[in-house]
Design a protein around this motif. Structure first.
Motif, short mmCIF file in Angstrom:
data_model
loop_
_atom_site.label_atom_id
_atom_site.label_comp_id
_atom_site.label_asym_id
_atom_site.label_seq_id
_atom_site.Cartn_x
_atom_site.Cartn_y
_atom_site.Cartn_z
N ALA A 191 -7.39 7.78 -0.30
CA ALA A 191 -7.80 6.80 -1.31
C ALA A 191 -6.63 5.89 -1.68
CB ALA A 191 -8.30 7.54 -2.56
N ASP A 192 -6.98 4.78 -2.30
CA ASP A 192 -5.94 3.84 -2.73
C ASP A 192 -5.19 4.42 -3.92
OD1 ASP A 192 -4.44 1.54 -2.72
OD2 ASP A 192 -5.78 0.48 -4.07
N ALA A 193 -3.90 4.09 -4.01
CA ALA A 193 -3.06 4.57 -5.10
C ALA A 193 -1.86 3.64 -5.20
CB ALA A 193 -2.60 6.00 -4.84
N PRO A 194 -1.16 3.63 -6.32
CA PRO A 194 0.02 2.78 -6.45
C PRO A 194 1.09 3.18 -5.43
CG PRO A 194 -0.69 3.59 -8.59
CD PRO A 194 -1.47 4.36 -7.56
N GLU A 228 11.58 -6.14 1.96
CA GLU A 228 11.06 -4.90 1.39
C GLU A 228 9.55 -4.85 1.53
OE1 GLU A 228 10.08 -7.86 -1.47
OE2 GLU A 228 11.96 -7.48 -0.40
N VAL A 229 9.03 -3.65 1.59
CA VAL A 229 7.59 -3.47 1.64
C VAL A 229 7.25 -2.18 0.89
CG1 VAL A 229 7.68 -2.20 3.84
CG2 VAL A 229 5.57 -3.36 3.16
N PRO A 230 6.24 -2.22 -0.01
CA PRO A 230 5.86 -1.00 -0.72
C PRO A 230 5.11 -0.05 0.21
CG PRO A 230 4.42 -2.81 -1.34
CD PRO A 230 5.48 -3.40 -0.47
N LEU A 231 5.31 1.22 -0.01
CA LEU A 231 4.63 2.25 0.77
C LEU A 231 3.72 3.06 -0.15
CD1 LEU A 231 7.54 3.62 3.01
CD2 LEU A 231 5.86 1.84 3.56
N ARG A 232 2.43 3.07 0.16
CA ARG A 232 1.46 3.88 -0.58
C ARG A 232 1.24 5.19 0.15
NH1 ARG A 232 0.48 -1.37 -1.44
NH2 ARG A 232 -0.18 -2.00 -3.54
N PRO A 233 0.69 6.18 -0.50
CA PRO A 233 0.43 7.44 0.19
C PRO A 233 -0.38 7.27 1.47
CG PRO A 233 0.18 7.75 -2.17
CD PRO A 233 0.40 6.28 -1.96
N ALA A 234 -1.35 6.35 1.45
CA ALA A 234 -2.14 6.13 2.66
C ALA A 234 -1.27 5.62 3.81
CB ALA A 234 -3.26 5.13 2.37
#
Length: 835
Positions: A202-205, A308-314
């Motif tokens: 699922a989506d998450a911060p 930079e790039v954010p990494l989500r759990p997915a």
């Protein structure tokens, strides 16, 4: 340390993995050091388990071994993945540069409990040593533990389960430790959301921020050397660039309050840092802080590109990183095109400054190497032969000399950084820019003594020591280094740094002294780095300097797509580590092993090898042979994976030619090789540009045929002239006539192809009937049974079996280049020497 201290949680993860290995394979009679007994509570435990799961891409148990197994080569996982029966396994032994250590054995041998227990004993001793040297300093403890695992857990799978057999305990442990440092301060509700998202997609911060740093301007800066001292200057500049890139990365870690484990990768002027999502807000300020320091010393020559790039759990689930890696690469490319676009107006004066900030009168002049303006006798010094060089360029030459005897590099983390410099770049030495990032750097020799006369910083908090040479792991040497550092908390980590260079010998001085004196120059001192003119003079056949540039094909795509659905963060880090070990570690070993000693020393000078590319110069014939060996060894290292190739360009030059021009010409040849497109669909790159048409050089391809014919051509010329047999040279016979004819016809075909329509496959001309005629005539005139006669007979048989298109291609792609190579090797009157 508080319960939520990032260093504490990061250290705890490393300890967990080391402790699991020791408890499973160590001697149960030996107790566990206090260094391996962190204080944990239930909240810490939950965060650590989440960090482990994120690193693994899911809820998979790690650090568990039902049986001893060998670490499987990460290249076996590159798509298309190699089948299990072709899997390679690494030796279970301490990390070093040797081929028998770094190369996987195929098929993968079984491991034994004895090998695991031996590693456990070595790891325990290394941990105890790390504890003693760290003196309780948290950052030094983490670095010391990381260094111990890098030496003895690099070859141990993270678990015996199939899902982890290709990721080392070291690589997985440091990724998990880096994630733990980020989770230390995260709120509980975020932990729950991340855990659920990792499980169900699922989506998450974002849970992390992947930062990539690229030091730009490296190529121009490295090759900005000319005149006397070029060889030393290039070596010094190459080492300095590696030190500067690391200094920037360590500076960013410190500003972000992150431990060394969060530096996931650092090589070839590139680095990856795993940071908190909120750290994205600080990047603009950090970019400016780095820019001001680099501009103060290097103006527009060198700069840092941050992306930079954010990494989500997915994204951290298996196969989920591709989109993030592609986005990161795109951001880096875009920011390279607007490098100084965000520079504040107040910094432009500093950027455009070309002279030192001084109103003092003086005789103003410029540096003959880099063009820096300064005052004669102050910023600019006159050296031998009235050559003017700035203090910085002279310091790079001195660094090049020091690098020859370097066995360790100590990074002294200072209490405060010196900030941007107020003086112009020409007034600095190589250590000043590093000090501006809060780091004192000292080189040590194999006895643990400092090299050079730079003062040791006395305001340090702790020291990180790169153990470059094998002697640096000797306990007495480490103690001596720690003593020289004033008893600071110290951590030792293994690091491959290119040091190989040929040295001036007494025979060089005897052979080349008159040449230098005729120009009014002093011969380089015995024991110093052989300069390019000496290397050129030891060539076989024609005297030329060979300049080789090579790099891995499609490295960016390999990282973003190569691992396919198996890609996790720890597996990505494992891939980067494995590639770095080849280019930073094994290339030096290969140079030492393949370098023919002529005049008492080597003739191959490895100037740069890091990340996924290299730059090597030397006697042209030795460098050409090294290029072929390099491609064969990469094939053995990767298991011959069809997706992993190497492109290279080799050009020939005079030893006194501009280093920048040499590098540009070799770079153009490299681009030609990368532009290769074969007749088979999808066959591209992975080729060698040298002496004519680009040669594909996978096993069984054109390059290997060229080598075979080159050796045969050399053999018939040597037979006719008596070369290598201790007899006086006789006049060259029909063998050289064959070479010149083949070279001439190959050049004609190339010219015809250049004038012909694009994509033309067969070029037809008079050579199609001239060649068989001359082959027959030469065969009649050759001595019966001689090597020349046998070779000509074989060539005639081959020719008779060919159609026009195949015959044309044989001359252009194989016989022509082979003949030219052989002619250069057997060129008379050029000081030919036996290897």
């Amino acid at each position: 340390m508080g319960e939520r201290d990032p260093l504490n949680l990061s250290l705890s993860v490393l300890i967990r993995y080391a402790q699991s290995f020791l408890q499973r394979w160590g001697d149960p009679r030996e107790g566990v050091s206090e260094f391996l007994s962190p204080l944990m509570n239930s909240d810490d435990e939950a965060r650590l388990r989440l960090a482990e799961a994120l690193a693994a891409g899911g809820e998979v148990p790690v650090a568990q071994w039902s049986e001893p197994i060998r670490l499987r080569s990460i290249f076996d996982r590159i798509e298309p993945a190699l089948p299990p029966d072709r899997a390679g396994g690494y030796p279970l032994q301490a990390l070093d540069r040797r081929r028998e250590t770094l190369f996987p054995q195929r098929p993968r041998p079984a491991a034994t409990e004895g090998e695991y227990r031996a590693l456990a004993r070595s790891l325990r001793e290394a941990l105890q040593g790390a504890e003693a040297f760290a003196r309780g300093h948290p950052a030094a403890q983490i670095a010391g533990l990381l260094g111990a695992m890098a030496r003895f857990a690099w070859c141990v799978p993270a678990a015996s389960a199939a899902a982890f057999e290709d990721i080392s305990l070291y690589d997985h442990g440091r990724v998990a430790a880096a994630l733990a440092a980020l989770l230390a301060e995260a709120p509980d509700e975020a932990l729950r959301a991340w855990k659920a998202a990792l499980r169900n997609g699922a989506d998450a911060p974002p849970v992390a921020l992947l930062i990539k740093g690229d030091l730009s301007g490296i190529q121009d800066f490295l090759y900005q050397v000319s005149g006397k001292g070029t060889a030393r200057g290039l070596r010094g500049r190459s080492l300095y660039l590696q030190l500067l890139s690391e200094a920037v990365a360590l500076f960013l870690l410190r500003q972000l309050r992150l431990p060394l484990v969060n530096l996931l990768y650092s090589s070839g002027g590139h680095f990856w840092i795993l940071a908190r999502p909120a750290d994205a807000e600080r990047l603009a300020d950090l970019q400016r802080a780095v820019d001001r320091r680099l501009i103060a010393f290097h103006g527009m020559d060198l700069g840092l590109i941050l992306g930079e790039v954010p990494l989500r759990p997915a994204d951290l689930r298996p196969g989920g990183l591709k989109a993030a890696m592609d986005e990161l690469a795109a951001r880096i490319r875009a920011r390279k095109l607007r490098r100084f676009a965000d520079l504040p107006a107040g910094d432009w004066a500093l950027l455009l400054r070309t002279t030192p900030d001084s109103t003092e009168p003086g005789d103003w002049t410029d540096c003959a190497v880099c063009g820096q303006v300064g005052r004669r006798g102050r910023e600019i010094r006159e050296v031998e032969g009235n050559v003017r060089k700035c203090l910085r360029c002279l310091s790079f030459e001195e660094l090049g000399r020091q690098a020859l005897d370097m066995s360790a590099v100590a990074w002294i983390v200072r209490a405060e950084d010196d900030g941007p410099a107020g003086e112009a770049a020409s007034s600095s030495n190589w250590a000043d820019p590093l000090a501006a990032f809060g780091l004192g750097v000292v080189l040590f020799n194999a006895q643990g003594e400092p090299i050079g006369d730079l003062p040791l910083p006395r305001d340090g908090e702790w020291a990180l020591v790169w153990a470059v040479g094998s002697r640096a792991w000797d306990l007495q040497v480490r103690r001596r280094i720690a003593e020289q550092l004033g008893g600071l908390p110290t951590a030792f980590v293994p690091r491959f740094v290119l040091r190989y260079a040929p040295r001036v010998t007494a025979e060089d001085r005897e052979r080349f002294k008159a040449r230098y004196e005729a120009r009014g120059e002093k011969m380089p001192e015995e024991g110093s780095i052989r300069d390019f003119e000496i290397l050129e003079g030891w060539s076989t056949g024609i005297q030329r300097l060979g300049v080789l540039r090579a790099d891995l094909d499609g490295a960016g795509t390999l990282f973003s797509e190569g691992l396919g659905p198996r890609m996790t963060l720890s597996r990505l880090v494992a891939l980067s580590s494995t590639i770095s070990r080849f280019f930073e570690g094994y290339v030096e070993t290969l140079c030492r092993q393949r370098d023919p000693r002529r005049g008492g020393s080597g003739v191959i000078y490895a100037l740069y090898s890091g990340g996924d590319d290299l730059f090597i110069v030397g006697a042209w014939d030795a460098v050409a042979d090294l290029a072929g060996a390099l491609r064969r060894e990469l094939d053995a290292y990767t298991g011959g994976h069809p997706r992993i190739g190497l492109s290279a360009g080799l050009t020939l030059h005079g030893g006194r030619e501009s280093a920048q021009r040499m590098a540009e010409a070799a770079g153009e040849a490299l681009e030609e090789a990368k532009g290769y497109r074969g007749p088979d669909p999808g066959r591209q790159k992975d080729a060698f540009a040298f002496l004519g048409p680009v040669m594909p050089w996978r096993p069984g391809e054109v390059f290997h045929e060229v080598l075979r014919w080159r050796d045969r051509f050399v053999a018939i010329v040597d037979e006719e002239t008596g070369a290598g047999e201790g007899r006086p040279r006789r006049r060259a016979g029909r063998g050289r006539s064959v070479l010149f004819a083949l070279i001439r016809w190959a050049l004609r075909i190339q010219r015809e192809r250049a004038r012909g329509r694009p994509g033309a496959q067969a070029i037809l001309g008079p050579w199609l009937w001239q060649l068989p005629y001359f082959l027959a005539r030469w065969q009649e005139m050759a001595e019966e049974g001689s090597g020349t006669e046998k070779l000509l007979r074989e060539m005639r048989r081959d020719w008779e079996r060919m159609g026009p298109a195949e015959a044309s291609a044989r001359i252009e792609a194989i016989w022509g280049p082979a003949a030219r190579w052989a002619e250069l090797l057997t060129r008379r009157g050029e000081g030919r020497e036996a290897p």
